[in-house]
Design a protein around this motif. Sequence first.
Motif, mmCIF file in Angstrom:
data_model
loop_
_atom_site.group_PDB
_atom_site.id
_atom_site.type_symbol
_atom_site.label_atom_id
_atom_site.label_comp_id
_atom_site.label_asym_id
_atom_site.label_seq_id
_atom_site.Cartn_x
_atom_site.Cartn_y
_atom_site.Cartn_z
ATOM 1 N N ALA A 54 -8.053 29.823 36.574
ATOM 2 C CA ALA A 54 -8.045 31.223 36.129
ATOM 3 C C ALA A 54 -7.263 32.093 37.109
ATOM 4 C CB ALA A 54 -9.478 31.726 35.984
ATOM 5 N N ARG A 55 -7.388 31.775 38.392
ATOM 6 C CA ARG A 55 -6.681 32.534 39.413
ATOM 7 C C ARG A 55 -5.173 32.371 39.254
ATOM 8 N NH1 ARG A 55 -8.701 29.893 43.974
ATOM 9 N NH2 ARG A 55 -10.824 30.119 43.184
ATOM 10 N N VAL A 56 -4.754 31.138 38.961
ATOM 11 C CA VAL A 56 -3.320 30.877 38.820
ATOM 12 C C VAL A 56 -2.779 31.493 37.540
ATOM 13 C CG1 VAL A 56 -1.564 29.100 38.589
ATOM 14 C CG2 VAL A 56 -3.471 28.753 40.156
ATOM 15 N N ASP A 57 -3.547 31.360 36.473
ATOM 16 C CA ASP A 57 -3.095 31.885 35.175
ATOM 17 C C ASP A 57 -4.287 32.024 34.239
ATOM 18 O OD1 ASP A 57 -2.203 32.326 32.618
ATOM 19 O OD2 ASP A 57 -0.437 31.058 32.833
ATOM 20 N N GLY A 58 -4.712 33.243 34.061
ATOM 21 C CA GLY A 58 -5.921 33.515 33.297
ATOM 22 C C GLY A 58 -5.810 33.181 31.823
ATOM 23 N N SER A 59 -4.609 32.872 31.357
ATOM 24 C CA SER A 59 -4.444 32.656 29.919
ATOM 25 C C SER A 59 -4.701 31.200 29.522
ATOM 26 C CB SER A 59 -3.042 33.062 29.488
ATOM 27 O OG SER A 59 -2.096 32.138 29.964
ATOM 28 N N VAL A 60 -4.954 30.357 30.489
ATOM 29 C CA VAL A 60 -5.176 28.949 30.162
ATOM 30 C C VAL A 60 -6.622 28.746 29.703
ATOM 31 C CG1 VAL A 60 -5.306 26.614 31.086
ATOM 32 C CG2 VAL A 60 -3.410 28.096 31.720
#
Lengths: 157, 157
Positions: A54-60
Motif C-alpha cells: 500500500a505504501r508503494v502503490d495504494g491502488s494495488v
Amino acid sequence: MSQNEFQSQEVVSSLEQGLARDGFRLTRARHVVLTAMVELGHPFSTGELEQAVARVDGSVGRASVYRTLALMESRGLVEKLHRSGQEHYTLCLKAEHHHHVTCVQCGRTREFALKDNIDLLSTVDGLARGLGYLPRSHVLEVYGVCPACQKLAGPHA
Amino acid sequence: MSQNEFQSQEVVSSLEQGLARDGFRLTRARHVVLTAMVELGHPFSTGELEQAVARVDGSVGRASVYRTLALMESRGLVEKLHRSGQEHYTLCLKAEHHHHVTCVQCGRTREFALKDNIDLLSTVDGLARGLGYLPRSHVLEVYGVCPACQKLAGPHA
DNA sequence: CAACAATTGATACGGGGTATCAATAGAGGG
DNA sequence: CCCTCTATTGATACCCCGTATCAATTGTTG
C-alpha cells in the motif's frame, strides 16, 4: 540508501525476468508487490506485506498481493518460515536447497547451504533410513542471535 | 481394537493426571478432547480435531476444543508440525527435546531423539556459530516413506 | 454441603484469505 | 501502431477459523 535502492531494483527486475521467461506477464501489480517484498528486506507477515504494498502503490488490490505471494512461493522464490508465532515469509535468492538462520532478536534471516557440511545432510538421511524410512525431504531452521545483535547487547549476551 | 481402546484410556488418564498435578481441573470437556486426540492417533488439523470431538461427545463447545489444544501445546504435549500444507498438530509422548519423521504417504509420525547422534545436534549448533550466531534453538522435521507404506507399495518404491 | 473460582457453551465478532466477475492491460502478430 | 486475445487485475462479497465475551455450570477444597 540510493545504493540500496539501486540494488533493490536490480533484484526486482531479475525476479521479473524469471517470471517473463516462463510466460508470466510483467504487470504493474506484480512489480509493486515484488518491490515491496525486496524493500522489506526481512521476513514479513502477510499483513506487513499488505502495508508495504500500500505504501508503494495504494491502488494495488489485496487479492493481487496474495496472488503474487502464492506465485513466488510456488516457484520457490519465497519460503514460509517455521516456528515464528505468526507465519512469516522470506525471499530466497539461492536456487539450491538451503536453510535459514533467523535472529531471535532482530528477526532477520540468513540463508546457508549444507555443501560445506555434507556430513549433516547425509546424517539426516541416514537417520531416517536407520528408522526404516525412505528419506524424501526435511526442514531445518536454526534460531540464534546474529553477530550485529550480539554487539548491541554487549559482552554479556 | 479393545486392546487399543484400553491403551488409549491409559494415555488419556496419564495426560489428565499431569493436568491435575498442576492444578487444572478434570472436566468433561477436557476429557473428551484428550480422548479425541489420542484416538485420532496421527497428526490432525484443527478441523479434524473438531470433528473427532463431536463424534465422541457432541455437547462439547468449539471454544473448548481450541482451549484444550492451546493448553496442551503450552505444556509441550502437543506440537505443531511444519511444512504440511495445512497446519497439523501431533501428540508428543516424549518429554525431552525431540523431532519427528512424518510419512509422506500415510501421514503418521514417529518421534526420535538425537541422543544416539550427538554429532548432529552439536553440528547444528556449530554451524550457527560458524556463521557468527549464538545458537538458541532449531527445528528439524524429516519426511519420508515409512516401513509399512513401503511394503504396501511393493519393491519398486 | 457450602462457597469460591475455574471452566464451559453459546454467541457474536473480527480478520485473513479466497471465489467471483466485469473491466483492464500485457504481449504478440499483422 | 493498432488489434486481438487472454492473462491478470481490483472490487466486492463471502466464508471460515479462531477468539473475546459472559452468564451459567461444575470442580475442588474445606
